[in-house]
Enzyme design. Structure first.
Site, mmCIF file in Angstrom:
data_model
loop_
_atom_site.group_PDB
_atom_site.id
_atom_site.type_symbol
_atom_site.label_atom_id
_atom_site.label_comp_id
_atom_site.label_asym_id
_atom_site.label_seq_id
_atom_site.Cartn_x
_atom_site.Cartn_y
_atom_site.Cartn_z
ATOM 1 N N LYS A 8 5.302 -4.038 -5.411
ATOM 2 C CA LYS A 8 6.733 -3.761 -5.467
ATOM 3 C C LYS A 8 7.406 -4.001 -4.117
ATOM 4 O O LYS A 8 8.476 -4.579 -4.033
ATOM 5 C CB LYS A 8 6.943 -2.314 -5.925
ATOM 6 C CG LYS A 8 8.400 -1.884 -5.985
ATOM 7 C CD LYS A 8 9.119 -2.550 -7.121
ATOM 8 C CE LYS A 8 10.557 -2.092 -7.248
ATOM 9 N NZ LYS A 8 11.315 -3.047 -8.064
ATOM 10 N N GLU A 63 17.051 -16.111 -11.362
ATOM 11 C CA GLU A 63 16.517 -14.768 -11.583
ATOM 12 C C GLU A 63 15.816 -14.685 -12.950
ATOM 13 O O GLU A 63 14.744 -14.097 -13.066
ATOM 14 C CB GLU A 63 17.655 -13.738 -11.474
ATOM 15 C CG GLU A 63 17.273 -12.311 -11.752
ATOM 16 C CD GLU A 63 16.145 -11.771 -10.884
ATOM 17 O OE1 GLU A 63 15.768 -12.402 -9.880
ATOM 18 O OE2 GLU A 63 15.607 -10.706 -11.224
ATOM 19 N N LYS A 92 11.913 -13.741 -13.346
ATOM 20 C CA LYS A 92 11.474 -12.609 -14.192
ATOM 21 C C LYS A 92 10.385 -13.083 -15.143
ATOM 22 O O LYS A 92 9.364 -12.435 -15.300
ATOM 23 C CB LYS A 92 12.635 -12.083 -15.017
ATOM 24 C CG LYS A 92 13.439 -10.886 -14.726
ATOM 25 C CD LYS A 92 13.073 -9.791 -13.863
ATOM 26 C CE LYS A 92 12.488 -10.053 -12.540
ATOM 27 N NZ LYS A 92 13.192 -9.674 -11.364
ATOM 28 N N TRP A 113 -2.876 -2.666 -1.651
ATOM 29 C CA TRP A 113 -2.588 -4.054 -1.960
ATOM 30 C C TRP A 113 -3.261 -4.835 -0.845
ATOM 31 O O TRP A 113 -2.869 -4.755 0.316
ATOM 32 C CB TRP A 113 -1.085 -4.304 -1.957
ATOM 33 C CG TRP A 113 -0.708 -5.662 -2.458
ATOM 34 C CD1 TRP A 113 -0.584 -6.065 -3.758
ATOM 35 C CD2 TRP A 113 -0.403 -6.804 -1.661
ATOM 36 N NE1 TRP A 113 -0.227 -7.380 -3.811
ATOM 37 C CE2 TRP A 113 -0.106 -7.865 -2.552
ATOM 38 C CE3 TRP A 113 -0.361 -7.046 -0.287
ATOM 39 C CZ2 TRP A 113 0.231 -9.138 -2.107
ATOM 40 C CZ3 TRP A 113 -0.023 -8.308 0.151
ATOM 41 C CH2 TRP A 113 0.280 -9.335 -0.750
ATOM 42 N N CYS A 144 0.843 -1.177 0.000
ATOM 43 C CA CYS A 144 0.000 0.000 0.000
ATOM 44 C C CYS A 144 0.889 1.242 0.000
ATOM 45 O O CYS A 144 2.016 1.217 0.490
ATOM 46 C CB CYS A 144 -0.934 0.089 1.188
ATOM 47 S SG CYS A 144 -2.001 -1.337 1.368
ATOM 48 N N HIS A 201 18.316 -36.042 -12.079
ATOM 49 C CA HIS A 201 17.738 -36.547 -10.827
ATOM 50 C C HIS A 201 16.236 -36.281 -10.756
ATOM 51 O O HIS A 201 15.643 -36.341 -9.683
ATOM 52 C CB HIS A 201 18.460 -35.928 -9.634
ATOM 53 C CG HIS A 201 19.925 -36.207 -9.651
ATOM 54 N ND1 HIS A 201 20.443 -37.440 -9.344
ATOM 55 C CD2 HIS A 201 20.982 -35.440 -10.017
ATOM 56 C CE1 HIS A 201 21.763 -37.411 -9.482
ATOM 57 N NE2 HIS A 201 22.109 -36.199 -9.899
ATOM 58 N N GLU A 234 6.997 -13.928 -13.304
ATOM 59 C CA GLU A 234 6.232 -12.859 -12.646
ATOM 60 C C GLU A 234 5.578 -11.893 -13.628
ATOM 61 O O GLU A 234 4.555 -11.304 -13.292
ATOM 62 C CB GLU A 234 7.035 -12.133 -11.555
ATOM 63 C CG GLU A 234 8.184 -11.284 -11.978
ATOM 64 C CD GLU A 234 8.879 -10.618 -10.774
ATOM 65 O OE1 GLU A 234 10.050 -10.275 -10.918
ATOM 66 O OE2 GLU A 234 8.269 -10.425 -9.714
ATOM 67 N N ARG A 262 3.282 -0.115 -5.243
ATOM 68 C CA ARG A 262 3.086 -0.707 -3.918
ATOM 69 C C ARG A 262 1.763 -1.456 -3.811
ATOM 70 O O ARG A 262 1.469 -2.065 -2.784
ATOM 71 C CB ARG A 262 3.135 0.382 -2.845
ATOM 72 C CG ARG A 262 4.460 1.121 -2.808
ATOM 73 C CD ARG A 262 4.420 2.235 -1.803
ATOM 74 N NE ARG A 262 4.440 1.731 -0.452
ATOM 75 C CZ ARG A 262 5.534 1.529 0.261
ATOM 76 N NH1 ARG A 262 6.694 1.797 -0.251
ATOM 77 N NH2 ARG A 262 5.460 1.068 1.478
ATOM 78 N N ASN A 286 -0.622 2.277 5.774
ATOM 79 C CA ASN A 286 0.192 1.235 5.153
ATOM 80 C C ASN A 286 0.796 0.417 6.276
ATOM 81 O O ASN A 286 1.405 0.968 7.194
ATOM 82 C CB ASN A 286 1.308 1.857 4.304
ATOM 83 C CG ASN A 286 2.358 0.829 3.921
ATOM 84 O OD1 ASN A 286 2.013 -0.319 3.641
ATOM 85 N ND2 ASN A 286 3.615 1.222 3.918
ATOM 86 N N GLY A 287 0.605 -0.907 6.217
ATOM 87 C CA GLY A 287 1.144 -1.773 7.263
ATOM 88 C C GLY A 287 0.104 -2.797 7.665
ATOM 89 O O GLY A 287 -0.898 -2.988 6.972
#
Ligand code: M6R
Length: 623
Positions: free
Chosen positions: A618, A482, A486, A74, A2, A505, A489, A27, A100-101
């Site tokens: 983010k 990575e 990428k 969010w 948020c 394996h 997502e 956010r 926010n939190g």
């Protein structure tokens, strides 16, 4: 998660809040809301979905008033809906809050407030704050907010306004980021500096349990007992347009292209020549401490962890310090042994990631020395660390991290060499070669970006495939991880990363024409084994993209017919991504870049909303 903003001045608060929210959209973008005070009344506008809906709503009907707060959400408590969107109001509609939190004790507070006659309209944790402020209000908004905050447990950055108080904006924080922007006859609050950089370059960075009473003419910062706090303004070093798209279609694309310059900024003052020692300012470590370290633990989340895993490799190899790497969310589960001489290196772009912050605190509590590799200056992790190596990437807006990864890798490479130099663990000629490779990297990155059309051509062959596998060995296993992160997502293609040594394996069972494989096979210690793995996959009709150094002739021999179309699995296609030659230990710095471009262009061809991937935010400030 948020983002919050607030404005008090003489201009239209809703427009300024909206512009700030646009820059905070990374956010969260499940819903948004703005509340303003106009004619001693609160007026509230909320929308579900991203900020385009708010833009439309404000165009259709203006929201006048020169004091306001805004929020982009969010969702954590309650689904994205108008009722659950911030700002939340008290029963009497006189107090509005954005938050926010996460409030850990909101259920108890909610039950208590309900028993006292308060009625709730949302499922959120935040709404209790509006009711608490209403409960404690006796004519002084600051006192009411302080009393409310004293009841709260958890993390919060809160903005608060009151219908009857058109001349004050209140803000407070604990564990969630908050800055106050300083203007001439107007002032601002925001979750980060980028949100208000277009308005001012001076901010106060607010600490835990500090309350800000903000008027048009001034800013008072106090603790929760109203003791005044003196704070020097922080001057934001980057230009106002640094967080704009600058002609690129997406922030992610812009940030990929910023990497050569960002690398140069990161190197400045640290490494200028192969003949000079590496320097780090404010790293918070003495030479004796560096010589005496017996163990290093890297910890981080997501992309930052992949950079940390490069560090795990390099600190062992170059500085000869036994090094571990744990995801921040897992570190405490393992309860690692921390003895004298243990250094924890925390990696984070935002410096606010909740799991990473908690891991840092746990390591400090155990007695480890903690330094961090951070992008956002003065963020919570930076402030709680014993020393900081800033990566100097500038604002990163795209949810999918790109330039921050590259600069985290670069900073960690420099740190590893810095340690190795002090400890005398790397032979001088090798040290020179590694420094030369680092100094050449910005130019090589520019060269890589010029090859974007080649990547687009590869992306066009594979973007319809539902599955992907990324393979590598050694120092580039994190590059494969990575690359795979990428891709998944932003394109939503199912992607896995494995050590190529693990293929036999189990994972090789997945190889089939609908799964494309990206193999990092640059000449170096693991090259021969990688070639073997490529052959094994080709023998099983797996479409293959190989990443190799310019001029590598042997790798093309592994393909039966390099000119065959990618879909022609029978002829074992062999698409190549060529990378300028560099030293093995430096190669993750370059190899990440074409993999970022590949993910970007695959997602773009699939028509995905690249800067706002579904379900992601983010900065993850909840555990
Ligand atoms: O701000 P941080 O570097 O601490 O964030 C860590 C992760 O949340 C972040 O890297 C995430 O994995 C990105 N979306 C990756 O692109």
């Amino acid at each position: 998660m948020c983002g919050i903003v607030g404005y008090i001045g003489s201009r239209e608060a809703s427009s300024i809040c909206f512009a700030g929210l646009r820059r905070l959209e990374y956010r969260g973008y499940d819903s948004a809301g703005i509340a303003v005070v106009e004619d001693n009344e609160l007026k509230v506008r909320k929308v579900v979905g991203n900020l385009n809906n708010m833009e439309e709503s404000l165009k259709t009907k203006a929201l006048p008033g020169s004091l306001g707060i805004g929020h982009t959400r969010w969702a954590t408590h309650g689904r994205p809906s108008i009722e659950n969107s911030h700002p939340h109001l008290s029963c009497d509609g006189k107090f509005a809050v954005v938050h926010n939190g996460i409030l850990e004790n909101y259920q108890e507070l909610r039950s208590q407030l309900k028993s006292e006659g308060h009625t709730f309209k949302s499922q959120t944790d935040t709404e209790v704050v509006a009711h608490l402020v209403e409960k404690y209000y006796d004519g002084d908004l600051r006192n009411a907010l302080i009393s409310a905050v004293k009841d709260l447990e958890g993390a919060f950055a809160i903005g608060c306004i009151c219908a009857g108080s058109p001349d004050e904006l209140l803000a407070v924080r604990r564990f969630s980021p908050l800055v106050v922007g300083i203007g001439e006859t107007e002032n601002y609050i925001a979750s980060d500096m980028g949100a208000i950089r277009a308005e001012t370059d001076k901010v106060y960075v607010i600490d835990d349990d500090e309350v800000c009473k903000i008027t048009r003419g001034g800013i008072e910062i106090t603790d929760l007992d109203l003791n005044p706090i003196e704070r020097e303004p922080y001057v934001i070093p980057w230009p106002a347009d640094a967080a704009q798209k600058g002609g690129y279609k997406k922030f992610m694309h812009k940030e990929i292209h910023e990497q050569p310059d960002a690398m140069r900024a990161c190197l400045a003052g640290r490494l200028s020549s192969v003949d000079k020692p590496i320097t780090f300012e404010n790293i918070g470590l003495t030479v004796d401490e560096i010589k005496g370290f017996k163990k290093i633990i890297f910890t981080a989340c997501g992309t930052a962890m992949h950079a940390g895993l490069v560090g795990r490799f390099l600190m062992d190899k170059l500085a000869r310090i036994p090094t571990e790497g744990d995801l921040a969310a897992e570190l405490q589960q393992r309860d690692p042994v921390v003895h004298e001489g243990t250094l924890c290196i925390v990696v984070s772009q935002s410096g606010e990631t909740a799991d990473t912050l908690e891991a840092l605190r746990a390591m400090k509590a155990k007695g480890a020395k903690v330094i961090s590799v951070i992008n956002v200056v003065d963020s919570s992790i930076a402030r709680e660390s014993d020393g900081v190596a800033y990566i100097q990437a500038g604002p990163e807006i795209s949810v999918a991290s790109t330039k921050a990864f590259t600069l985290q890798v670069l900073t960690i490479q420099l740190l590893s060499l810095y340690f190795a130099e002090i400890r005398g663990t790397c032979p001088p000629d090798e040290m020179k070669r590694l420094k030369a490779a680092i100094l050449a990297a910005p130019g090589q990155a520019t060269e890589l970006l010029k090859r974007e059309d080649d990547i687009i051509a590869v992306a066009k062959k594979y973007y319809k495939k539902p599955n992907a596998m990324y393979l590598a060995r050694g120092v580039n296993l994190p590059s494969a991880m990575e690359g795979s992160l990428k891709l998944k997502e932003i394109s939503y293609i199912h992607a896995e990363a494995y050590s190529a040594g693990e293929m036999k394996h189990g994972p090789i069972a997945l190889v089939e024409p609908n799964m494309f494989v990206v193999s990092i096979a640059c000449e170096g210690p693991t090259y021969g084994e990688m070639i073997g793995n490529i052959m094994e996959i080709k023998a099983r009709s797996g479409p293959m993209i190989a990443v190799a150094y310019d001029g590598d002739k042997k790798i093309r021999m592994t393909g039966a017919d390099p000119d065959a179309p990618a879909d022609d699995v029978g002829s074992q296609p062999n698409d190549m991504i060529w990378v300028p030659r560099t030293e093995e230990y430096i190669s993750p710095l370059l190899i990440g870049i074409p993999l970022q471009l590949l993910a970007y262009h695959i997602a773009d061809l699939r028509g995905e909303d690249i800067d706002q991937p579904r379900n992601l935010a983010k900065t993850v400030t909840v555990k």
